[in-house]
Design a protein around this motif. Structure first.
Motif, short mmCIF file in Angstrom:
data_model
loop_
_atom_site.label_atom_id
_atom_site.label_comp_id
_atom_site.label_asym_id
_atom_site.label_seq_id
_atom_site.Cartn_x
_atom_site.Cartn_y
_atom_site.Cartn_z
N ALA A 2 35.47 36.57 46.55
CA ALA A 2 36.62 37.45 46.34
C ALA A 2 36.66 37.93 44.90
O ALA A 2 36.25 37.22 43.98
N ARG A 3 37.17 39.12 44.75
CA ARG A 3 37.27 39.68 43.41
C ARG A 3 38.45 39.07 42.67
O ARG A 3 39.43 38.62 43.27
N LYS A 4 38.35 39.12 41.36
CA LYS A 4 39.41 38.59 40.51
C LYS A 4 40.70 39.38 40.71
O LYS A 4 41.79 38.82 40.76
N SER A 5 40.59 40.71 40.89
CA SER A 5 41.78 41.54 41.07
C SER A 5 42.51 41.21 42.37
O SER A 5 43.73 41.31 42.45
N THR A 6 41.78 40.78 43.38
CA THR A 6 42.40 40.39 44.64
C THR A 6 43.26 39.14 44.44
O THR A 6 44.37 39.06 44.96
N TRP A 7 42.75 38.20 43.69
CA TRP A 7 43.51 36.97 43.42
C TRP A 7 44.75 37.27 42.59
O TRP A 7 45.83 36.72 42.83
N ILE A 8 44.60 38.16 41.62
CA ILE A 8 45.74 38.52 40.78
C ILE A 8 46.81 39.22 41.62
O ILE A 8 48.00 38.92 41.52
N ALA A 10 47.31 38.93 44.84
CA ALA A 10 47.92 37.94 45.71
C ALA A 10 48.95 37.10 44.95
O ALA A 10 50.03 36.80 45.47
N GLY A 11 48.64 36.74 43.73
CA GLY A 11 49.57 35.95 42.91
C GLY A 11 50.83 36.73 42.58
O GLY A 11 51.94 36.20 42.63
N SER A 14 52.95 37.02 45.73
CA SER A 14 53.57 35.74 46.02
C SER A 14 54.77 35.49 45.10
O SER A 14 55.83 35.03 45.55
#
Length: 80
Positions: A2-8, A10-11, A14
């Motif tokens: 997964a890309r870093k931007s996807t995690w950001i 999602a955070g 949330s």
């Protein structure tokens, strides 16, 4: 992977959802507290009647609040 931007993203989503839930809980708690305060005010008698019958009255704001809740149940709106 997964890309870093996807995690950001999602955070951030949330955190936004948690904030919205906290605001809703606070508003619901404040409405309940206001209703309880109005009921306590309605029960307060500065001059006891010593057994005389007195009509129980509710403050106008509490009447409006209860009427709005009843109207919301069957699709009607406030008409105040």
């Amino acid at each position: 992977m997964a890309r870093k931007s996807t995690w950001i993203t999602a955070g951030v989503l949330s955190a936004a959802a948690a904030s919205a839930a906290a605001v809703l809980v606070r508003l619901r708690r404040r409405d309940t507290a206001a209703e309880d305060n109005l009921r306590a005010l309605a029960d307060f008698e500065p001059h006891p009647q010593n057994g005389k019958h007195k009509k129980e009255r509710l403050p106008r704001k509490l009447k409006k609040h209860l009427h709005a809740e009843a109207g919301a149940g069957h699709g009607g709106g406030q008409h105040w």
